[in-house]
Every structure is written in structure tokens, then in C-alpha cells.
Design an enzyme around this catalytic site. Sequence first.
Site, PDB file in Angstrom:
ATOM      1  N   GLU A   1      11.643  -5.110  -3.694  1.00 21.67           N
ATOM      2  CA  GLU A   1      10.866  -6.339  -3.928  1.00 21.67           C
ATOM      3  C   GLU A   1      11.508  -7.266  -4.965  1.00 21.67           C
ATOM      4  O   GLU A   1      10.846  -7.712  -5.896  1.00 21.67           O
ATOM      5  CB  GLU A   1       9.428  -5.968  -4.317  1.00 21.67           C
ATOM      6  CG  GLU A   1       8.783  -5.090  -3.253  1.00 21.67           C
ATOM      7  CD  GLU A   1       7.356  -4.663  -3.568  1.00 21.67           C
ATOM      8  OE1 GLU A   1       6.899  -4.843  -4.708  1.00 21.67           O
ATOM      9  OE2 GLU A   1       6.695  -4.139  -2.657  1.00 21.67           O
TER      10      GLU A   1
ATOM     11  N   GLU B   1       7.686   0.975   5.514  1.00 23.93           N
ATOM     12  CA  GLU B   1       6.321   1.204   4.993  1.00 23.93           C
ATOM     13  C   GLU B   1       5.274   0.690   5.982  1.00 23.93           C
ATOM     14  O   GLU B   1       4.297   0.045   5.599  1.00 23.93           O
ATOM     15  CB  GLU B   1       6.151   0.512   3.632  1.00 23.93           C
ATOM     16  CG  GLU B   1       7.196   0.916   2.609  1.00 23.93           C
ATOM     17  CD  GLU B   1       6.971   0.312   1.221  1.00 23.93           C
ATOM     18  OE1 GLU B   1       5.860  -0.155   0.929  1.00 23.93           O
ATOM     19  OE2 GLU B   1       7.928   0.325   0.430  1.00 23.93           O
TER      20      GLU B   1
HETATM   21  C1  GLA Z   1       4.893  -1.433  -2.028  1.00 17.37           C
HETATM   22  C2  GLA Z   1       5.842  -0.386  -2.573  1.00 17.37           C
HETATM   23  C3  GLA Z   1       5.365   0.989  -2.241  1.00 17.37           C
HETATM   24  C4  GLA Z   1       3.889   1.152  -2.459  1.00 17.37           C
HETATM   25  C5  GLA Z   1       3.158   0.131  -1.685  1.00 17.37           C
HETATM   26  C6  GLA Z   1       1.678   0.325  -1.866  1.00 17.37           C
HETATM   27  O1  GLA Z   1       5.056  -1.699  -0.718  1.00 17.37           O
HETATM   28  O2  GLA Z   1       7.149  -0.516  -2.115  1.00 17.37           O
HETATM   29  O3  GLA Z   1       6.031   1.897  -3.042  1.00 17.37           O
HETATM   30  O4  GLA Z   1       3.597   1.041  -3.829  1.00 17.37           O
HETATM   31  O5  GLA Z   1       3.536  -1.119  -2.180  1.00 17.37           O
HETATM   32  O6  GLA Z   1       1.291   1.652  -1.790  1.00 17.37           O
END
Ligand code: GLA
Length: 352
Positions: free
Chosen positions: A146, A256
Site C-alpha cells: 500500500e 486478498e
Molecule cells: C490490507 C492489508 C492486509 C489486511 C487487510 C485487512 O488489505 O494488506 O494485511 O490488514 O487490509 O484485514
Amino acid sequence: MLYNNSMTADAADAPSLCEAFAGRFRVGAAINSWNLDEASREYAAIRKQFNVFTLENESKPEPIHPEEGRYVFGRVDRFAEFGEKTGVRLRGHTLVWHSQCPDWFFTDGNGNSVTQDVLLRRMKEHITTIVSRYRGKIGTWDVVNEVLRDEGGMRESKWYKIAGTDYIKEAFRCAHEADPDARLIINDYNLESSDAKADTMAAFVREMLEEDVPVHGIGLQMHLGPDTNLEKLKNNVRKFTALREIAPDFCLEVTELDLSCYRWNDTAEDVDWTDERTAQFSAQYTELFRFLLELSDEGVLDTVVFWGLHDGISWLNGFPRRHRNYPLLIGRDYLLKPAFYEVIALTDTNNG
Ligand code: GLA
């Protein structure tokens, strides 16, 4: 909530996501080290359904390196042992992030901000120690997480304010030195929904590739929602596959994946799971997986990881606010949703 089919993800005769997609891409889940008790139901579902794993929290900077010089490896060691024993692929998440990162990285003994030299020295020690320890065991690292803003441009984190974009490039060089065989990923969210963010990602990765920074792929978090526009998602992902013109082995991973039934700032109370929602959810997931199979056929995608094992333990039940959510293919109590079967059925038509 009831599903027509009462098969559960851990049942011996249940279909398996990772078996269905074998030869196309690995299918995985975010887990926690306490899910690795071999006698547990979680473990049975883990082994049956998935073949690539990420720790949901335990390998982030805060838990693994809470103070300068003090590392807490136990839980990540357990994860690594699980990988060695079973032969599944492990993802390391994440070495450098603005969130869940202890403040000591950025401050001196008097609480003042450190210089770029000090920050980069601390970062290198952090990365070298962790990546070397799991060399050959953790196959892929989300080296940075991020680092971009939703509106495009770089996130103005403490990392960036002290070290500009140098910290990102140095992080990749350092991880590569510690494990030359590991796949190194730059991971981010909203790349499918923000054109400006996708443009920044494509341009920044191109710059790194041109400077021979060892970045091997982009991690698409894909926290999706009811309004996710799949055409836009495809267009933005194509900006990244175009990077293969300059780096033929450059890859993408879905890191994710989940599909919330609420809009991000939705303040609605808990919704019920209606037939209409079931149909929309299945349609979105099947269209997405059709595209993922296309990317796999092009040789650009070999890993798709869901953010959680089943709906009941997804982070989206508590974030950004508390409400009952249903974002995964596997429902509460490990019940398999219609979308689970529809996604698996895509592999028949595609193989046929
Ligand atoms: C982001 C992070 C993850 C996690 C999610 C929420 O996407 O990369 O590690 O913290 O948020 O669970």
C-alpha cells in the site's frame, strides 16, 4: 442463512478449489498460526481447499519486530514448518507497510524523526533478518504494501516523507539479496477501481524495471464490493500485463480476494442473504474467475488468495464497521455457497 447444498468445505467428498484449478493457478487463503492445529476443523478445510497461504497478521512489522533488535518469530516459524511439511506455497506479508508498523523505525531516542540513512539502515536490517530466516521456505514476499494513494501518486507515509521512493527500491534490492529465489511483489488495493492509482502503479513499476530493481510482480489485493465494475477492473489489470513487454516474466498475483455485500462507507444494519444477492454474488465471482483463467492461460497469473477461510471469520464482519458480511465462496460453518460450485464449474468449460 441456508444454502441449497449442505456440503461443507472440510467434507471428504466435497469438491476442492485448489484441485479444480490445478494447472491453472494455486488457490489460497489468509490464515492465522492458531488454525494450524492438525486436529481442528480449520486445518481440515485448509488442507482440502487451498495450496497457498498468507498469514493474516502475524508476519507484519509490528508483531514480528516490535522493538529495535527484538524479533518475535515463533508464530511465523510455525507457519514455515507447516509449509515445509505439506509442500504448500507460502506468502510472506509484509516487510514494509505504513500500518501495523512500530514507531521506533522512524524516531530516535528523543522522539525526533530519524534521517533517511538511519531509516534505510533499520529497514535493511529488518528485511535481511526476516527474509534470510525463511529463505527457501517462504516463496513469495509482499515486499511493500500500500505505498500508493487512491488518487494516484505516492502515499505520504512516514517512510516516504523520510526516504522518498528510495525506500521502496532499496527494500526490493535487499529482499533479493537475502533470498535470490523468492518472488518479490508490490502489493496494493483499489488498483481495479482507481484509474489514477493503476496508472501510478504501472508507471512506478516500469521505472523500477528499467532501473533493474528486482520487482517480480504486482499483488492485486482485490477487496471487491457490490459496485465493483469488472470492465474497469479488466482495463486496469491490462495496464500491468503490458509491463511484460519490458519484463517477459513479470507476473500478477491476486493476494486478498473478497467481495463485500456492503459499499465501503455503507452504514446499513446487517443485511439478509437473499436469492437476489446470491445470484449477483455468483455472477460477479464467475465473471471475475473467467478473467483470472484468461490471465492464467496467458502465463501471467498463477496465484489467487482469498482473505480468510470462511465468511464467519472474515475481517469484513468488523471493518470498516461491524455488520454481518458474506464475502467469500465458503460460508459460515464451512457451508459451500452456490458461487463456490459455479466458480469450480468454469474449469470444466475451460478445459473442454
Ligand atoms: C490490507 C492489508 C492486509 C489486511 C487487510 C485487512 O488489505 O494488506 O494485511 O490488514 O487490509 O484485514
